[in-house]
Design a protein around this motif. Structure first.
Motif, short mmCIF file in Angstrom:
data_model
loop_
_atom_site.label_atom_id
_atom_site.label_comp_id
_atom_site.label_asym_id
_atom_site.label_seq_id
_atom_site.Cartn_x
_atom_site.Cartn_y
_atom_site.Cartn_z
N ARG A 169 -2.93 0.73 -4.07
CA ARG A 169 -2.49 -0.84 -3.63
C ARG A 169 -1.98 -1.47 -5.04
NH1 ARG A 169 -6.88 -5.21 -2.35
NH2 ARG A 169 -6.52 -5.54 -4.65
N THR A 170 -1.21 -2.24 -4.68
CA THR A 170 -0.63 -3.25 -5.77
C THR A 170 -2.15 -4.11 -6.23
OG1 THR A 170 0.10 -4.90 -4.30
CG2 THR A 170 1.72 -3.31 -5.22
N LYS A 171 -1.93 -4.64 -7.40
CA LYS A 171 -3.13 -5.27 -7.80
C LYS A 171 -2.97 -6.80 -7.37
CE LYS A 171 -4.11 -3.12 -12.07
NZ LYS A 171 -4.38 -3.10 -13.77
N GLU A 172 -1.94 -7.10 -7.19
CA GLU A 172 -1.71 -8.48 -6.81
C GLU A 172 -1.07 -8.58 -5.56
OE1 GLU A 172 0.32 -10.67 -10.18
OE2 GLU A 172 -1.37 -10.35 -11.37
N LYS A 173 -0.87 -9.65 -4.82
CA LYS A 173 -0.41 -10.05 -3.51
C LYS A 173 0.91 -10.18 -3.86
CE LYS A 173 -4.15 -11.68 -1.06
NZ LYS A 173 -4.75 -13.07 -0.13
N VAL A 174 2.08 -9.78 -2.98
CA VAL A 174 3.31 -9.99 -3.09
C VAL A 174 3.91 -11.20 -2.33
CG1 VAL A 174 4.00 -7.49 -3.70
CG2 VAL A 174 4.02 -8.42 -1.32
N TYR A 175 3.23 -11.78 -1.60
CA TYR A 175 3.59 -13.05 -0.96
C TYR A 175 3.47 -14.20 -1.68
CZ TYR A 175 3.09 -10.17 3.43
OH TYR A 175 3.26 -9.45 4.48
N ASP A 228 -4.28 4.89 -10.73
CA ASP A 228 -5.34 4.01 -10.08
C ASP A 228 -4.71 2.99 -8.87
OD1 ASP A 228 -7.30 5.56 -11.37
OD2 ASP A 228 -7.29 3.64 -12.97
N CYS A 229 -3.38 2.69 -9.12
CA CYS A 229 -2.88 1.60 -8.25
C CYS A 229 -1.39 1.77 -8.35
CB CYS A 229 -3.51 0.12 -8.67
SG CYS A 229 -2.82 -0.21 -10.30
N TYR A 272 0.87 -1.29 -0.03
CA TYR A 272 0.12 0.09 0.14
C TYR A 272 0.87 1.19 0.11
CZ TYR A 272 -4.15 -2.51 1.25
OH TYR A 272 -5.39 -3.64 1.24
N CYS A 273 0.48 2.27 -0.68
CA CYS A 273 0.91 3.70 -0.56
C CYS A 273 0.05 4.62 -0.16
CB CYS A 273 1.73 4.21 -1.96
SG CYS A 273 2.31 5.64 -1.66
N SER A 274 0.33 5.62 1.07
CA SER A 274 -0.76 6.23 1.65
C SER A 274 -0.04 7.69 1.39
CB SER A 274 -1.05 6.08 3.01
OG SER A 274 -1.72 6.96 3.62
N THR A 275 -0.43 8.67 0.68
CA THR A 275 -0.03 10.11 0.50
C THR A 275 -0.07 10.67 1.43
OG1 THR A 275 -2.17 10.79 -0.33
CG2 THR A 275 -0.56 10.01 -1.91
N MET A 276 0.79 11.70 2.16
CA MET A 276 0.65 12.39 3.18
C MET A 276 0.21 13.86 3.18
SD MET A 276 1.70 10.55 5.59
CE MET A 276 0.46 9.39 4.79
N ALA A 277 -0.64 14.26 2.03
CA ALA A 277 -1.17 15.70 2.10
C ALA A 277 -2.30 15.58 3.19
CB ALA A 277 -1.55 15.96 0.68
#
Length: 365
Positions: free
Chosen positions: A243-249, A331-332, A226-231
């Motif tokens: 969020r990434t479309k697919e899991k990384v695990y 979008d992602c 996930y990436c959360s912008t800080m504005a």
């Protein structure tokens, strides 16, 4: 002219009879090819590199190590500092061991926030401490200070990170009747935690601020980045979360993972997985609980069982290196794997299974 220092990935293992070993891993493209390992019997799996350095410390507590002050790995075991001149520090660049100050308080489950090259803030159960290193300004290079405790229970902390300006953000799940994020400005001497907003960072544990993305990147328990912008910290509105479309695990075999920021939007995911694809990571985690208990209740030294017995080939590490950016539409999160940068490592046989199943201890230094 001094040779230019090249950062490496350093992995910590609970595998030495008197403490821990540190292994140095090169993530350069030239070192990315992995031959068939006769020791593992699996194609592309090789043993982790030889020991870079040993450090004597109470076993079973790999999470008490952190990195700070440039290229130093610190052992925050309070009992160790009692027997030495201070907190042991390994400088991986100079390959030396020195000692920092005595810990301000007893560390149980510390959350460490390195700020710049000379400050370290440590949040623990009911405590908040600051360590300052100023060797160029004083004959006594170390300063330490116990700061006022935070207005939340550290057991409720879900995620955290440090902004480029030195402000610490901590999200909690049970503060004042609901989820909330607090901010602490390390540049001011008022030493006050302030409520920041009524939302929380969307990942679990540590987040890494990426300038090119304008926000924090972190791993979630569900296996997504996930990436959360800080504005939103200044506007008070909810953050923009991608969020990434697919899991990384690794599917089914995932046990635990640590996300390491290599700088400029480049990351290395250090994932612990079950070596046997017939055994799920969840099954392995549940077995760790049993392995962490002594067979004989009359044993004299319970410390022998902290962290469980040897992992004995039940786990491997999967290392993936990649860059993150936004997709063209924004979008992602878009993950681009670095060529030749997916690697599999067999782990030291003697590494304690309970410690191995914890999130890997990894540093980019």
């Amino acid at each position: 002219m001094a040779e230019q220092y090249t950062p490496h990935l350093y992995l910590l293992f609970d595998d030495w009879h008197s403490g821990f070993s540190i292994r140095k891993v090169s993530l350069s493209r030239r070192s990315g090819k992995q031959p068939l390992s006769s020791a593992s019997g699996k194609e592309g799996v090789v043993p982790v590199p030889e020991v870079f350095m040993h450090i004597r410390a109470p076993r079973g507590f790999p999470d008490l190590f952190t990195s700070a002050f440039g290229t130093k790995i610190m052992a925050m075991h309070t009992t160790m500092a009692d027997d030495t001149a201070g907190i042991p520090m390994i400088d991986v660049q100079e390959q030396t061991i020195t000692f920092g100050p005595q810990p301000c308080t007893y560390h149980c489950f510390p959350i460490c926030f390195p700020i710049g090259a000379n400050r370290l803030f440590v949040l623990d159960s009911g405590t908040f401490d600051r360590y300052l290193w100023t060797p160029e300004h004083s004959e006594e290079p170390w300063g330490s200070q116990a700061l006022p405790p935070p207005p939340f229970n550290t057991a409720d902390v879900s995620s955290y990170g440090v902004l480029p300006d030195g402000c610490i953000l901590v999200s909690t799940t049970k503060s004042f009747g609901g989820s909330r994020t607090f901010i602490f400005d390390t540049t001011k001497e008022e030493h006050v935690w302030k409520p920041c907003c009524n939302w929380v960072l969307p990942f679990t544990g540590r987040g890494h601020y990426v300038l090119s993305l304008g926000g924090f990147v972190g791993l979630s328990k569900d296996g997504y980045l996930y990436c959360s912008t800080m504005a939103a910290t200044t506007t008070g509105t909810s953050p923009d979360v991608k969020r990434t479309k697919e899991k990384v695990y690794t599917e089914r075999q995932h046990v635990s993972a640590t996300l390491v920021h290599m700088g400029q939007g480049k990351f290395c995911l250090v994932e612990c997985v079950s070596s046997d694809n017939r055994i799920t990571g969840q099954d392995l985690m549940e077995s760790c609980v049993e392995l962490n208990e002594p067979l004989d209740e009359d044993v004299d030294d319970m410390s022998d069982f902290v962290g469980g017995g040897p992992q004995g080939g039940r786990c491997m590490y999967h290392l993936r290196t990649f860059n993150l950016s936004y997709d063209p539409k924004g979008d992602c999160l878009k993950l681009k794997s670095c060529k030749g940068q997916s690697r599999w490592y067999s782990l030291p046989h003697e590494a304690k299974i309970g410690s191995v199943c914890m999130d890997p201890v990894a540093f980019w230094l």
